[in-house]
Write a protein that holds these residues in place. Structure first.
Motif, mmCIF file in Angstrom:
data_model
loop_
_atom_site.group_PDB
_atom_site.id
_atom_site.type_symbol
_atom_site.label_atom_id
_atom_site.label_comp_id
_atom_site.label_asym_id
_atom_site.label_seq_id
_atom_site.Cartn_x
_atom_site.Cartn_y
_atom_site.Cartn_z
ATOM 1 N N PHE A 103 0.263 4.554 0.785
ATOM 2 C CA PHE A 103 0.207 5.187 1.553
ATOM 3 C C PHE A 103 0.993 4.317 3.067
ATOM 4 O O PHE A 103 1.027 5.143 4.060
ATOM 5 C CB PHE A 103 -1.468 5.511 2.378
ATOM 6 C CG PHE A 103 -1.742 6.538 1.731
ATOM 7 C CD1 PHE A 103 -1.555 7.095 -0.105
ATOM 8 C CD2 PHE A 103 -3.353 6.549 1.690
ATOM 9 C CE1 PHE A 103 -1.767 7.824 -0.497
ATOM 10 C CE2 PHE A 103 -3.659 7.805 0.242
ATOM 11 C CZ PHE A 103 -2.759 8.319 -0.410
ATOM 12 N N CYS A 104 1.069 2.941 3.168
ATOM 13 C CA CYS A 104 1.286 2.805 4.210
ATOM 14 C C CYS A 104 2.923 2.981 3.757
ATOM 15 O O CYS A 104 3.605 2.989 4.746
ATOM 16 C CB CYS A 104 1.252 0.805 4.114
ATOM 17 S SG CYS A 104 -0.267 1.050 4.694
ATOM 18 N N HIS A 128 -3.651 0.263 8.286
ATOM 19 C CA HIS A 128 -3.883 0.642 6.903
ATOM 20 C C HIS A 128 -5.878 -0.328 6.956
ATOM 21 O O HIS A 128 -6.070 -0.987 8.206
ATOM 22 C CB HIS A 128 -3.430 -0.270 6.483
ATOM 23 C CG HIS A 128 -3.946 -1.027 5.153
ATOM 24 N ND1 HIS A 128 -3.999 -0.270 4.277
ATOM 25 C CD2 HIS A 128 -4.674 -1.253 4.513
ATOM 26 C CE1 HIS A 128 -4.508 -0.753 2.968
ATOM 27 N NE2 HIS A 128 -5.256 -1.632 3.112
ATOM 28 N N CYS A 175 0.785 -0.894 0.188
ATOM 29 C CA CYS A 175 0.258 0.101 -0.125
ATOM 30 C C CYS A 175 0.770 1.209 -0.237
ATOM 31 O O CYS A 175 1.619 1.649 1.236
ATOM 32 C CB CYS A 175 -1.213 0.314 0.962
ATOM 33 S SG CYS A 175 -1.655 1.616 1.506
ATOM 34 N N HIS A 191 -6.388 3.177 0.895
ATOM 35 C CA HIS A 191 -6.085 3.058 2.445
ATOM 36 C C HIS A 191 -6.875 4.204 2.303
ATOM 37 O O HIS A 191 -6.773 5.771 1.884
ATOM 38 C CB HIS A 191 -4.381 3.741 2.620
ATOM 39 C CG HIS A 191 -3.981 3.818 3.921
ATOM 40 N ND1 HIS A 191 -3.346 3.218 4.414
ATOM 41 C CD2 HIS A 191 -4.266 4.080 5.222
ATOM 42 C CE1 HIS A 191 -2.626 3.566 5.338
ATOM 43 N NE2 HIS A 191 -3.584 4.216 5.524
#
Ligand code: AMP
Ligand code: ZN
Length: 151
Positions: free
Chosen positions: A9-10, A49, A7, A101
């Motif tokens: 954004f993670c 998440h 992900c 996310h």
């Protein structure tokens, strides 16, 4: 949910991918959108998440809104051009979600900024009160309110 390696954004949260951060606390992080719709466009994301709105709990969802409100005020008080602000959240592909996310967009707005929301043709026709009441009832049922609230 814990951070997901795939992900984007993670990856920003873990520091693997760069971002221009504005704010971080124990629940949420805010950074600049890499493709701003309007100069100053920023995002607020949960620190865990959560792929969709349904994955947020009330406290987290509420906190995202609190921080969005504070950042909207910051935009209004900053030197950025802004005569207004839009808050926007896309939940699901049909709603335009592209990063899974969950995130809240905070978008500065001013006359002539070029950002437009396209309304469907049906927008011109107002549904009957009956139809609106039926839909309200449908949603009340889905919320298990059983007519307990005024409508
Ligand atoms: P949405 O279409 O609501 O899922 O929005 C996803 C947003 O994430 C878009 O506005 C993208 O420009 C933004 N975005 C995607 N990757 C990054 C990134 N690496 N850093 C900052 N913003 C990003
Ligand atoms: Zn994630």
């Amino acid at each position: 949910m814990p951070l997901q390696p795939s992900c984007i954004f993670c990856q920003i949260l873990s520091g693997e991918v760069e971002a221009s951060f504005i704010y971080r606390d124990e629940l949420v992080t805010s950074f600049m959108d890499i493709r701003p719709l309007v100069r100053g466009h920023l995002l607020i994301i949960p620190n865990d998440h959560c792929s969709s709105l349904a994955d947020l709990n009330d406290a987290l969802g509420g906190h995202m809104f609190i921080i969005a409100r504070r950042l909207a005020q910051a935009i209004r008080q900053s030197k950025l051009r802004s005569e207004g602000v839009n808050l926007f959240l896309a939940d699901g592909p049909a709603a335009g979600q592209t990063v899974f996310h969950s995130h809240l967009h905070v978008i500065p707005r001013f006359a002539g900024d070029g950002f437009k929301i396209h309304f469907p043709a049906s927008y011109g026709t107002r549904p009957s009160r009956n139809e609106l009441n039926e839909i309200a009832e449908l949603l009340q049922k889905a919320m298990h309110l059983n007519g307990k609230f005024y409508r």
